[in-house]
Scaffold this active site. Sequence first.
Site, PDB file in Angstrom:
ATOM      1  N   CYS A  47      -5.014  -1.159  -7.113  1.00  0.00           N
ATOM      2  CA  CYS A  47      -2.950  -0.890  -6.293  1.00  0.00           C
ATOM      3  C   CYS A  47      -3.352  -0.343  -5.556  1.00  0.00           C
ATOM      4  CB  CYS A  47      -2.079  -1.779  -6.770  1.00  0.00           C
ATOM      5  SG  CYS A  47      -0.977  -1.817  -6.424  1.00  0.00           S
TER       6      CYS A  47
ATOM      7  N   GLU B 104      -5.990  -2.610 -15.217  1.00  0.00           N
ATOM      8  CA  GLU B 104      -5.566  -1.752 -16.568  1.00  0.00           C
ATOM      9  C   GLU B 104      -4.250  -2.364 -17.046  1.00  0.00           C
ATOM     10  OE1 GLU B 104      -4.782  -1.866 -13.943  1.00  0.00           O
ATOM     11  OE2 GLU B 104      -2.953  -0.808 -12.583  1.00  0.00           O
TER      12      GLU B 104
ATOM     13  N   HIS C 117      -3.960  -5.206 -10.987  1.00  0.00           N
ATOM     14  CA  HIS C 117      -4.687  -3.895 -12.210  1.00  0.00           C
ATOM     15  C   HIS C 117      -4.998  -4.541 -13.506  1.00  0.00           C
ATOM     16  CE1 HIS C 117      -0.977  -2.456 -10.090  1.00  0.00           C
ATOM     17  NE2 HIS C 117      -0.800  -2.907  -9.821  1.00  0.00           N
TER      18      HIS C 117
END
Lengths: 83, 227
Positions: free
Chosen positions: B86, B196, B194
Amino acid sequence: MKKVKIHITLKEGVLDPQGKAVQNSLNTLGYDGVGEVRVGKYMELFIEDSADIEKQVEEMCRKLLANPVIENYDYTIEEGVTQ
Amino acid sequence: MKFAVVVFPGSNCDRDMYHAAKDALGEETELVWYQDANLDAYDAILLPGGFSYGDYLRSGAIASTSAIVTELKKQAEKGVPILGVCNGFQILLESGLLPGAMLRNKNLKFMCRFENLVVENNKTMFSSAYKKDEVVSIPIAHGEGNYYCDPETLAELKANNQIVFTYQNNPNGSVSDIAGIISKEGNVLGMMPHPERAVEDLLGSADGLKLFQSMLENWREHYVAGA
Protein backbone atom coordinates in the site's frame (compact mmCIF):
# COMPACT_ATOMS: atom_id res chain seq x y z
CA MET A 1 14.33 37.13 -3.79
CA LYS A 2 12.63 35.47 -6.73
CA LYS A 3 9.10 34.22 -6.97
CA VAL A 4 8.81 30.97 -8.87
CA LYS A 5 5.40 29.97 -10.19
CA ILE A 6 5.11 26.28 -10.97
CA HIS A 7 2.30 24.53 -12.79
CA ILE A 8 2.08 20.76 -12.56
CA THR A 9 -0.27 18.99 -14.92
CA LEU A 10 -1.08 15.38 -15.69
CA LYS A 11 0.55 14.12 -18.86
CA GLU A 12 -1.58 13.63 -21.90
CA GLY A 13 -3.09 10.17 -21.93
CA VAL A 14 -2.94 9.80 -18.14
CA LEU A 15 -6.42 9.24 -16.75
CA ASP A 16 -7.71 12.10 -14.58
CA PRO A 17 -10.72 10.77 -12.62
CA GLN A 18 -10.91 13.98 -10.60
CA GLY A 19 -11.04 16.09 -13.76
CA LYS A 20 -13.75 13.80 -15.11
CA ALA A 21 -15.87 14.33 -11.95
CA VAL A 22 -15.43 18.12 -12.20
CA GLN A 23 -16.40 18.01 -15.86
CA ASN A 24 -19.56 16.04 -15.03
CA SER A 25 -20.49 18.62 -12.37
CA LEU A 26 -19.97 21.51 -14.78
CA ASN A 27 -22.15 19.72 -17.33
CA THR A 28 -24.80 19.24 -14.62
CA LEU A 29 -24.71 22.99 -13.96
CA GLY A 30 -25.63 23.50 -17.58
CA TYR A 31 -22.20 24.19 -19.04
CA ASP A 32 -22.71 21.70 -21.82
CA GLY A 33 -19.78 23.03 -23.80
CA VAL A 34 -17.22 21.71 -21.28
CA GLY A 35 -15.79 18.65 -22.95
CA GLU A 36 -12.81 17.89 -20.76
CA VAL A 37 -11.29 19.05 -17.46
CA ARG A 38 -7.77 18.28 -16.31
CA VAL A 39 -6.94 19.10 -12.68
CA GLY A 40 -3.37 20.08 -11.85
CA LYS A 41 -1.41 21.86 -9.14
CA TYR A 42 -0.05 25.37 -8.81
CA MET A 43 2.78 26.24 -6.44
CA GLU A 44 4.64 29.41 -5.52
CA LEU A 45 8.20 29.18 -4.26
CA PHE A 46 10.18 32.10 -2.91
CA ILE A 47 13.85 31.46 -3.52
CA GLU A 48 16.97 33.50 -2.96
CA ASP A 49 18.31 34.58 -6.30
CA SER A 50 21.42 32.87 -7.62
CA ALA A 51 23.13 32.28 -10.93
CA ASP A 52 21.84 28.72 -11.19
CA ILE A 53 18.30 29.33 -9.93
CA GLU A 54 16.77 27.85 -13.04
CA LYS A 55 18.83 24.69 -12.72
CA GLN A 56 17.74 24.44 -9.07
CA VAL A 57 14.05 24.82 -9.90
CA GLU A 58 14.37 22.28 -12.68
CA GLU A 59 15.91 19.80 -10.23
CA MET A 60 13.26 20.47 -7.59
CA CYS A 61 10.52 19.76 -10.09
CA ARG A 62 12.14 16.58 -11.31
CA LYS A 63 13.16 15.21 -7.91
CA LEU A 64 10.11 16.03 -5.83
CA LEU A 65 7.49 18.55 -6.93
CA ALA A 66 6.36 16.62 -10.00
CA ASN A 67 6.39 12.91 -10.70
CA PRO A 68 7.78 12.70 -14.25
CA VAL A 69 6.06 9.33 -14.76
CA ILE A 70 2.63 10.94 -14.77
CA GLU A 71 3.12 14.70 -14.65
CA ASN A 72 4.50 17.57 -16.71
CA TYR A 73 5.69 20.82 -15.18
CA ASP A 74 6.46 24.32 -16.29
CA TYR A 75 7.50 27.38 -14.37
CA THR A 76 8.23 31.06 -14.55
CA ILE A 77 10.75 32.93 -12.43
CA GLU A 78 10.00 36.53 -11.57
CA GLU A 79 10.84 39.21 -9.01
CA GLY A 80 9.04 38.62 -5.76
CA VAL A 81 8.90 39.15 -2.02
CA THR A 82 7.71 36.66 0.58
CA GLN A 83 4.19 37.26 1.78
CA MET B 1 14.86 -14.80 10.16
CA LYS B 2 14.81 -11.20 11.30
CA PHE B 3 12.29 -8.73 9.89
CA ALA B 4 12.31 -4.93 10.13
CA VAL B 5 9.04 -3.02 9.87
CA VAL B 6 9.90 0.56 8.99
CA VAL B 7 7.62 3.06 10.71
CA PHE B 8 7.06 6.47 9.12
CA PRO B 9 5.11 9.36 10.63
CA GLY B 10 1.62 8.47 9.43
CA SER B 11 2.13 4.73 9.01
CA ASN B 12 -0.97 2.92 10.27
CA CYS B 13 -0.49 -0.70 9.22
CA ASP B 14 2.85 -1.11 10.98
CA ARG B 15 1.35 -3.12 13.85
CA ASP B 16 -0.55 -5.37 11.42
CA MET B 17 2.70 -6.02 9.55
CA TYR B 18 4.48 -6.68 12.84
CA HIS B 19 1.74 -9.10 13.89
CA ALA B 20 1.95 -10.97 10.58
CA ALA B 21 5.71 -11.50 10.74
CA LYS B 22 6.03 -11.95 14.50
CA ASP B 23 2.91 -13.86 15.50
CA ALA B 24 1.41 -15.42 12.37
CA LEU B 25 4.76 -16.38 10.80
CA GLY B 26 6.55 -16.65 14.14
CA GLU B 27 9.81 -14.92 13.27
CA GLU B 28 11.85 -12.25 15.02
CA THR B 29 10.50 -8.82 14.07
CA GLU B 30 11.27 -5.26 15.10
CA LEU B 31 9.56 -1.95 14.49
CA VAL B 32 12.20 0.49 13.23
CA TRP B 33 11.60 4.25 13.30
CA TYR B 34 12.44 5.67 9.86
CA GLN B 35 15.11 7.99 11.25
CA ASP B 36 17.10 5.09 12.72
CA ALA B 37 18.32 4.47 9.25
CA ASN B 38 20.62 1.46 9.68
CA LEU B 39 18.97 -1.67 8.32
CA ASP B 40 22.10 -3.86 8.14
CA ALA B 41 20.92 -6.16 10.92
CA TYR B 42 17.81 -7.45 9.12
CA ASP B 43 17.14 -10.27 6.69
CA ALA B 44 14.06 -8.61 5.22
CA ILE B 45 12.48 -5.16 5.26
CA LEU B 46 8.73 -4.52 5.39
CA LEU B 47 7.30 -1.13 4.44
CA PRO B 48 3.81 -0.88 5.89
CA GLY B 49 0.71 0.91 4.67
CA GLY B 50 -0.68 4.16 5.95
CA PHE B 51 -0.46 7.80 5.05
CA SER B 52 3.19 8.75 5.53
CA TYR B 53 3.44 12.52 5.94
CA GLY B 54 -0.30 12.80 5.39
CA ASP B 55 0.14 11.90 1.71
CA TYR B 56 1.20 15.52 1.15
CA LEU B 57 2.09 16.39 -2.45
CA ARG B 58 1.63 12.78 -3.64
CA SER B 59 1.31 9.52 -1.71
CA GLY B 60 4.78 8.43 -0.64
CA ALA B 61 6.50 11.47 -2.15
CA ILE B 62 7.71 13.08 1.06
CA ALA B 63 8.79 9.78 2.62
CA SER B 64 10.78 9.02 -0.52
CA THR B 65 13.10 11.94 0.26
CA SER B 66 14.00 10.73 3.77
CA ALA B 67 17.40 9.24 4.57
CA ILE B 68 15.94 5.76 4.96
CA VAL B 69 15.39 5.58 1.21
CA THR B 70 19.16 5.78 0.62
CA GLU B 71 19.45 2.92 3.10
CA LEU B 72 16.67 0.99 1.33
CA LYS B 73 18.47 1.38 -1.99
CA LYS B 74 21.67 0.08 -0.40
CA GLN B 75 19.87 -2.98 1.00
CA ALA B 76 18.05 -3.55 -2.29
CA GLU B 77 21.39 -3.64 -4.11
CA LYS B 78 22.66 -6.21 -1.61
CA GLY B 79 19.69 -8.40 -2.51
CA VAL B 80 17.81 -8.04 0.78
CA PRO B 81 14.08 -8.76 0.28
CA ILE B 82 11.98 -5.60 0.56
CA LEU B 83 8.19 -5.78 0.66
CA GLY B 84 6.19 -2.56 0.31
CA VAL B 85 2.45 -2.77 0.91
CA CYS B 86 0.00 0.00 0.00
CA ASN B 87 1.73 3.22 1.11
CA GLY B 88 4.92 1.13 1.24
CA PHE B 89 4.41 0.36 -2.46
CA GLN B 90 3.80 4.06 -3.15
CA ILE B 91 7.08 4.90 -1.39
CA LEU B 92 8.93 2.31 -3.53
CA LEU B 93 7.46 3.89 -6.68
CA GLU B 94 8.22 7.46 -5.61
CA SER B 95 11.80 6.55 -4.71
CA GLY B 96 12.34 4.83 -8.05
CA LEU B 97 12.94 1.36 -6.56
CA LEU B 98 10.03 0.16 -8.69
CA PRO B 99 8.81 1.62 -11.99
CA GLY B 100 5.49 3.46 -12.48
CA ALA B 101 3.27 5.72 -10.40
CA MET B 102 -0.06 5.74 -8.58
CA LEU B 103 -3.14 7.69 -9.61
CA ARG B 104 -6.42 8.25 -7.79
CA ASN B 105 -8.79 5.30 -8.03
CA LYS B 106 -10.85 5.48 -11.18
CA ASN B 107 -14.08 5.90 -9.16
CA LEU B 108 -12.43 8.45 -6.83
CA LYS B 109 -13.45 6.38 -3.80
CA PHE B 110 -11.40 5.03 -0.94
CA MET B 111 -12.12 1.31 -1.06
CA CYS B 112 -11.64 -1.08 1.83
CA ARG B 113 -12.71 -4.65 1.07
CA PHE B 114 -11.54 -8.11 0.09
CA GLU B 115 -10.48 -8.58 -3.52
CA ASN B 116 -9.56 -11.71 -5.43
CA LEU B 117 -6.00 -11.64 -6.70
CA VAL B 118 -4.48 -13.93 -9.31
CA VAL B 119 -0.94 -15.15 -8.71
CA GLU B 120 0.69 -14.40 -12.07
CA ASN B 121 4.22 -15.30 -11.09
CA ASN B 122 4.95 -17.84 -8.37
CA LYS B 123 8.65 -18.02 -9.13
CA THR B 124 9.60 -15.17 -6.80
CA MET B 125 10.90 -15.16 -3.25
CA PHE B 126 7.56 -13.63 -2.19
CA SER B 127 5.17 -15.94 -4.02
CA SER B 128 6.79 -19.39 -4.22
CA ALA B 129 4.31 -20.91 -1.73
CA TYR B 130 1.42 -20.09 -4.08
CA LYS B 131 0.44 -21.99 -7.19
CA LYS B 132 0.62 -20.24 -10.53
CA ASP B 133 -2.81 -18.74 -11.37
CA GLU B 134 -4.01 -19.43 -7.82
CA VAL B 135 -6.81 -17.06 -6.80
CA VAL B 136 -6.34 -15.60 -3.33
CA SER B 137 -8.52 -13.35 -1.22
CA ILE B 138 -6.63 -10.35 0.17
CA PRO B 139 -8.07 -7.01 1.29
CA ILE B 140 -7.38 -3.66 -0.33
CA ALA B 141 -7.66 -0.33 1.49
CA HIS B 142 -6.68 2.62 -0.65
CA GLY B 143 -7.80 5.74 -2.47
CA GLU B 144 -4.76 5.95 -4.73
CA GLY B 145 -4.07 2.47 -6.00
CA ASN B 146 -4.61 3.03 -9.69
CA TYR B 147 -1.25 1.83 -10.98
CA TYR B 148 0.04 3.61 -14.05
CA CYS B 149 3.07 3.18 -16.26
CA ASP B 150 3.75 4.01 -19.88
CA PRO B 151 3.32 1.31 -22.57
CA GLU B 152 7.09 0.75 -22.85
CA THR B 153 7.41 0.11 -19.11
CA LEU B 154 4.38 -2.18 -19.20
CA ALA B 155 5.90 -4.20 -22.04
CA GLU B 156 9.09 -4.51 -20.02
CA LEU B 157 7.19 -5.61 -16.88
CA LYS B 158 5.47 -8.30 -18.91
CA ALA B 159 8.60 -9.44 -20.72
CA ASN B 160 10.47 -9.84 -17.44
CA ASN B 161 7.59 -11.50 -15.59
CA GLN B 162 7.57 -8.65 -13.09
CA ILE B 163 3.81 -8.65 -12.61
CA VAL B 164 3.31 -10.90 -9.58
CA PHE B 165 -0.34 -10.25 -8.64
CA THR B 166 -3.29 -9.00 -10.70
CA TYR B 167 -6.88 -8.22 -9.69
CA GLN B 168 -9.52 -10.66 -10.88
CA ASN B 169 -12.02 -7.76 -10.96
CA ASN B 170 -10.00 -4.58 -11.33
CA PRO B 171 -11.35 -2.25 -8.58
CA ASN B 172 -9.27 0.88 -9.23
CA GLY B 173 -8.38 1.21 -12.91
CA SER B 174 -4.79 -0.08 -12.72
CA VAL B 175 -3.20 -0.78 -16.11
CA SER B 176 -3.32 -4.49 -16.98
CA ASP B 177 -5.15 -5.14 -13.67
CA ILE B 178 -1.83 -4.83 -11.85
CA ALA B 179 -1.98 -5.34 -8.07
CA GLY B 180 1.69 -6.04 -7.38
CA ILE B 181 5.02 -5.88 -9.21
CA ILE B 182 8.55 -6.99 -8.47
CA SER B 183 11.91 -5.48 -9.36
CA LYS B 184 13.90 -6.89 -12.24
CA GLU B 185 16.39 -8.29 -9.74
CA GLY B 186 13.53 -10.04 -7.94
CA ASN B 187 14.01 -8.84 -4.37
CA VAL B 188 11.74 -5.77 -4.17
CA LEU B 189 7.99 -6.37 -4.25
CA GLY B 190 5.35 -3.65 -4.13
CA MET B 191 1.63 -4.39 -3.88
CA MET B 192 -1.50 -2.41 -3.03
CA PRO B 193 -3.47 -5.23 -1.35
CA HIS B 194 -2.63 -6.03 2.27
CA PRO B 195 -1.33 -9.60 2.78
CA GLU B 196 -0.60 -8.74 6.43
CA ARG B 197 -4.34 -8.29 6.99
CA ALA B 198 -5.06 -11.82 5.79
CA VAL B 199 -2.81 -14.05 7.87
CA GLU B 200 -5.33 -16.01 9.91
CA ASP B 201 -8.90 -17.21 9.43
CA LEU B 202 -10.09 -14.92 12.20
CA LEU B 203 -9.27 -11.98 9.88
CA GLY B 204 -11.46 -13.38 7.11
CA SER B 205 -8.67 -14.97 5.11
CA ALA B 206 -5.29 -16.59 5.71
CA ASP B 207 -4.25 -16.30 2.05
CA GLY B 208 -1.70 -13.59 2.78
CA LEU B 209 0.30 -15.80 5.12
CA LYS B 210 1.79 -17.75 2.20
CA LEU B 211 3.53 -14.59 1.07
CA PHE B 212 5.41 -14.36 4.37
CA GLN B 213 5.99 -18.12 4.33
CA SER B 214 7.51 -17.79 0.85
CA MET B 215 9.94 -15.20 2.17
CA LEU B 216 10.90 -17.44 5.08
CA GLU B 217 11.34 -20.57 2.95
CA ASN B 218 13.47 -18.67 0.47
CA TRP B 219 15.65 -17.27 3.23
CA ARG B 220 16.11 -20.72 4.80
CA GLU B 221 17.09 -22.24 1.46
CA HIS B 222 19.72 -19.58 0.98
CA TYR B 223 21.10 -18.96 4.42
CA VAL B 224 20.43 -21.91 6.68
CA ALA B 225 22.85 -24.80 6.26
CA GLY B 226 21.17 -28.11 5.66
CA ALA B 227 17.73 -26.57 5.23
